[in-house]
Design a protein around this motif. Structure first.
Motif, PDB file in Angstrom:
ATOM      1  N   ARG A 157     -32.533   8.670  43.555  1.00  0.00           N
ATOM      2  CA  ARG A 157     -32.806   8.232  42.193  1.00  0.00           C
ATOM      3  C   ARG A 157     -31.595   7.592  41.531  1.00  0.00           C
ATOM      4  O   ARG A 157     -31.430   7.657  40.316  1.00  0.00           O
ATOM      5  N   TYR A 207     -28.835   0.306  33.298  1.00  0.00           N
ATOM      6  CA  TYR A 207     -30.283   0.448  33.475  1.00  0.00           C
ATOM      7  C   TYR A 207     -30.936   0.863  32.162  1.00  0.00           C
ATOM      8  O   TYR A 207     -31.949   0.298  31.732  1.00  0.00           O
ATOM      9  N   PHE A 229     -35.779  -0.395  44.232  1.00  0.00           N
ATOM     10  CA  PHE A 229     -36.347   0.023  42.956  1.00  0.00           C
ATOM     11  C   PHE A 229     -37.862  -0.145  43.021  1.00  0.00           C
ATOM     12  O   PHE A 229     -38.389  -1.258  43.050  1.00  0.00           O
ATOM     13  N   LEU A 262     -45.723   6.124  43.630  1.00  0.00           N
ATOM     14  CA  LEU A 262     -47.119   6.121  43.170  1.00  0.00           C
ATOM     15  C   LEU A 262     -47.790   4.757  43.256  1.00  0.00           C
ATOM     16  O   LEU A 262     -48.963   4.616  42.891  1.00  0.00           O
ATOM     17  N   PHE A 322     -49.977  14.030  43.197  1.00  0.00           N
ATOM     18  CA  PHE A 322     -49.878  13.225  41.969  1.00  0.00           C
ATOM     19  C   PHE A 322     -51.193  12.534  41.620  1.00  0.00           C
ATOM     20  O   PHE A 322     -51.427  12.174  40.467  1.00  0.00           O
ATOM     21  N   PHE A 354     -40.073  10.518  51.090  1.00  0.00           N
ATOM     22  CA  PHE A 354     -39.831  11.529  50.044  1.00  0.00           C
ATOM     23  C   PHE A 354     -41.002  12.517  49.989  1.00  0.00           C
ATOM     24  O   PHE A 354     -42.009  12.254  49.322  1.00  0.00           O
ATOM     25  N   THR A 381     -41.298  15.415  48.333  1.00  0.00           N
ATOM     26  CA  THR A 381     -40.639  16.257  47.326  1.00  0.00           C
ATOM     27  C   THR A 381     -41.340  17.603  47.131  1.00  0.00           C
ATOM     28  O   THR A 381     -40.699  18.586  46.798  1.00  0.00           O
ATOM     29  N   HIS A 401     -31.641  16.827  45.361  1.00  0.00           N
ATOM     30  CA  HIS A 401     -32.829  16.240  44.713  1.00  0.00           C
ATOM     31  C   HIS A 401     -32.289  15.151  43.790  1.00  0.00           C
ATOM     32  O   HIS A 401     -31.090  15.087  43.560  1.00  0.00           O
TER      33      HIS A 401
HETATM   34  O1  CP3 Z   1     -33.279   5.554  43.032  1.00  0.00           O
HETATM   35  C1  CP3 Z   1     -34.303   5.239  42.465  1.00  0.00           C
HETATM   36  O2  CP3 Z   1     -34.552   5.519  41.294  1.00  0.00           O
HETATM   37  C2  CP3 Z   1     -35.250   4.407  43.308  1.00  0.00           C
HETATM   38  C3  CP3 Z   1     -36.583   4.283  42.830  1.00  0.00           C
HETATM   39  C4  CP3 Z   1     -37.477   5.509  42.747  1.00  0.00           C
HETATM   40  C5  CP3 Z   1     -38.275   5.771  41.599  1.00  0.00           C
HETATM   41  N1  CP3 Z   1     -39.079   6.829  41.889  1.00  0.00           N
HETATM   42  C6  CP3 Z   1     -38.230   5.000  40.322  1.00  0.00           C
HETATM   43  C7  CP3 Z   1     -38.872   5.519  39.103  1.00  0.00           C
HETATM   44  C8  CP3 Z   1     -37.750   6.475  43.690  1.00  0.00           C
HETATM   45  C9  CP3 Z   1     -37.128   6.693  45.047  1.00  0.00           C
HETATM   46  C10 CP3 Z   1     -38.791   7.309  43.152  1.00  0.00           C
HETATM   47  C11 CP3 Z   1     -39.395   8.416  43.893  1.00  0.00           C
HETATM   48  C12 CP3 Z   1     -40.356   9.304  43.226  1.00  0.00           C
HETATM   49  N2  CP3 Z   1     -41.234   9.017  42.223  1.00  0.00           N
HETATM   50  C13 CP3 Z   1     -40.560  10.644  43.623  1.00  0.00           C
HETATM   51  C14 CP3 Z   1     -39.883  11.339  44.778  1.00  0.00           C
HETATM   52  C15 CP3 Z   1     -38.483  11.713  44.508  1.00  0.00           C
HETATM   53  C16 CP3 Z   1     -38.246  12.655  43.371  1.00  0.00           C
HETATM   54  O3  CP3 Z   1     -37.491  12.303  42.462  1.00  0.00           O
HETATM   55  O4  CP3 Z   1     -38.811  13.754  43.407  1.00  0.00           O
HETATM   56  C17 CP3 Z   1     -41.543  11.175  42.768  1.00  0.00           C
HETATM   57  C18 CP3 Z   1     -42.070  12.588  42.799  1.00  0.00           C
HETATM   58  C19 CP3 Z   1     -41.987  10.138  41.894  1.00  0.00           C
HETATM   59  C20 CP3 Z   1     -43.055  10.204  40.870  1.00  0.00           C
HETATM   60  C21 CP3 Z   1     -42.573   9.829  39.519  1.00  0.00           C
HETATM   61  N3  CP3 Z   1     -42.294   8.545  39.125  1.00  0.00           N
HETATM   62  C22 CP3 Z   1     -42.314  10.685  38.418  1.00  0.00           C
HETATM   63  C23 CP3 Z   1     -42.510  12.183  38.408  1.00  0.00           C
HETATM   64  C24 CP3 Z   1     -41.881   9.889  37.363  1.00  0.00           C
HETATM   65  C25 CP3 Z   1     -41.558  10.304  35.946  1.00  0.00           C
HETATM   66  C26 CP3 Z   1     -40.193  10.875  35.807  1.00  0.00           C
HETATM   67  C27 CP3 Z   1     -39.099   9.864  36.040  1.00  0.00           C
HETATM   68  O5  CP3 Z   1     -38.609   9.854  37.137  1.00  0.00           O
HETATM   69  O6  CP3 Z   1     -38.775   9.117  35.138  1.00  0.00           O
HETATM   70  C28 CP3 Z   1     -41.818   8.554  37.841  1.00  0.00           C
HETATM   71  C29 CP3 Z   1     -41.401   7.370  37.092  1.00  0.00           C
HETATM   72  C30 CP3 Z   1     -40.260   6.575  37.658  1.00  0.00           C
HETATM   73  N4  CP3 Z   1     -39.967   6.340  38.987  1.00  0.00           N
HETATM   74  C31 CP3 Z   1     -39.323   5.854  36.891  1.00  0.00           C
HETATM   75  C32 CP3 Z   1     -38.466   5.208  37.778  1.00  0.00           C
HETATM   76  C33 CP3 Z   1     -37.338   4.296  37.451  1.00  0.00           C
HETATM   77  C34 CP3 Z   1     -39.315   5.819  35.373  1.00  0.00           C
HETATM   78  C35 CP3 Z   1     -40.317   4.869  34.869  1.00  0.00           C
HETATM   79  C36 CP3 Z   1     -40.118   4.586  33.415  1.00  0.00           C
HETATM   80  O7  CP3 Z   1     -39.144   5.052  32.805  1.00  0.00           O
HETATM   81  O8  CP3 Z   1     -40.953   3.824  32.876  1.00  0.00           O
END
Ligand code: CP3
Length: 340
Positions: free
Chosen positions: A24, A33, A71, A75, A145, A199, A201, A315
């Motif tokens: 992340r 960012y 990036f 989902l 999810f 991943f 998780t 994590h």
């Molecule tokens: O390094 C990185 O950030 C690369 C990109 C990346 C994202 N999500 C971007 C993202 C990666 C590798 C993920 C993986 C992901 N997404 C996982 C597995 C890893 C982990 O952290 O457990 C999971 C479970 C998700 C599902 C997900 N997506 C959640 C629970 C959320 C909300 C919480 C959060 O992370 O902000 C997201 C949204 C998400 N994924 C954002 C980003 C940049 C935020 C989107 C926004 O702010 O509009």
């Protein structure tokens, strides 16, 4: 030797320090960012290849890490299967989540993933030297999810109830997730990724023996796509616990360890041919510099002996972590004498 300590380590070469990158790292803690997020949402960043590339490469410039991670989000697979997704301020939300048994019809549309492939090509054009990690979600995590219709309920209770009471149908859905993921990994590889991480998780939400029996065969199918194309693989089965003893070279090249276990213990139970990634507790960044230094110094003995180790978190980052502390850790890893 190539000029990448990350790819050299993954290919079994002896390097003078462990490589470093963070789960992340691309979309959370960096001020650059956060500034971009004031004017763009996740989707608009993803659909603009110049911006998606810029965000992917930010941690290279701002933190000095040894690899970039695409990036994107895990989902977009359910989205490509016809689910209607929104990233709200409280997390992801599906407008048509799985609710009842028997009513789930998915139809995978590969064209919904094409923007990711053009993002990858753009990243490689903008920086051809830095290794790029592609990824997708593990089949169980993605499945869980797909029940999230209420972004405030983080429990997965309804998903687990469905899973236990409708195993056959659940596995059918998990198979469909796997089929879409296989196509997605192929597309990522054809577009130019250098490494692939899966991943999983929420691996630890069911017993490790159950994961091994019911889900692991699907995870292997996804990982095999990369392996068959000679792309190194990293598997992150978070909280797999004693299940790590099932991990071997037929599954992945590296396994990412969560922060509950010690690296030494993980090294003991994971097959010797599989490398280790991990596993700093992200919350340690809330601690004093002194405590962070104590932790880092404790890694030298492990790093001295283990060439097949990639430094990472146990994590992903939490959004309010101070990136200056992260930058300090990257510099420390790069400048320390690892006695190799
Ligand atoms: O390094 C990185 O950030 C690369 C990109 C990346 C994202 N999500 C971007 C993202 C990666 C590798 C993920 C993986 C992901 N997404 C996982 C597995 C890893 C982990 O952290 O457990 C999971 C479970 C998700 C599902 C997900 N997506 C959640 C629970 C959320 C909300 C919480 C959060 O992370 O902000 C997201 C949204 C998400 N994924 C954002 C980003 C940049 C935020 C989107 C926004 O702010 O509009």
């Amino acid at each position: 030797m190539s000029n990448s300590v990350f790819l050299d380590t993954l290919s079994g070469k002896k390097t003078n320090r462990p490589p470093v990158w963070f789960m992340r790292q691309a979309g959370r803690i960096l001020p650059s960012y956060q500034k971009l997020k004031l004017t763009h949402n996740f989707n608009s960043l993803m659909k603009n290849k110049e911006l998606a590339s810029k965000v992917t490469l930010m941690p290279i410039n701002d933190l000095g890490v040894d690899a970039a991670i695409l990036f994107s989000d895990i989902l977009i697979i359910p989205e490509s299967m016809g689910m209607n997704l929104e990233f709200t301020d409280n997390g992801p939300k599906f407008y048509n989540p799985i609710v009842n048994s028997g009513s789930n019809v998915f139809s995978f549309d590969p064209s919904k993933l094409e923007h990711v492939y053009s993002n990858i090509k753009q990243i490689k054009k903008d920086n051809s030297l830095i290794p790029l990690i592609g990824f997708c979600g593990g089949p169980l995590t993605t499945f869980l999810f797909m029940f999230r219709g209420n972004e405030k309920d983080k429990s997965f209770n309804s998903a687990l109830k469905f899973f236990y009471s409708n195993k056959k149908e659940s596995l059918k859905i998990i198979e469909q997730i796997t089929e879409a993921s296989v196509e997605y990994v192929k597309g990522q590889i054809d577009s130019g990724i250098d490494c692939f991480q899966l991943f999983e998780t929420y691996c630890g939400i069911i017993p490790s023996s159950m994961y091994k029996q019911l889900i692991l065969p699907f995870s292997i199918k996804i990982l095999d796509v990369a392996r068959d194309k000679n792309i190194p693989t990293i598997f992150f089965p978070k909280n797999f616990n004693d299940g790590l003893k099932y991990i071997n070279k037929d599954i992945c090249d590296y396994v990412s360890i969560d922060w509950n276990l010690s690296l030494e213990y993980a090294r003991e139970i994971v097959d010797k041919k599989v490398g280790i990634q991990g596993n700093m507790n992200p919350r340690l960044f809330y601690s004093s510099n002194e405590e962070i230094n104590k932790y880092l110094n404790s890694l030298v003995t492990f790093g001295e002996k283990n060439y097949d180790w990639v430094f990472n978190l146990g994590h992903g980052f939490l959004p309010d972590i101070d990136y200056k502390k992260v930058k300090y850790v990257v510099e420390w890893i790069k400048e320390t004498n690892w006695n190799r």
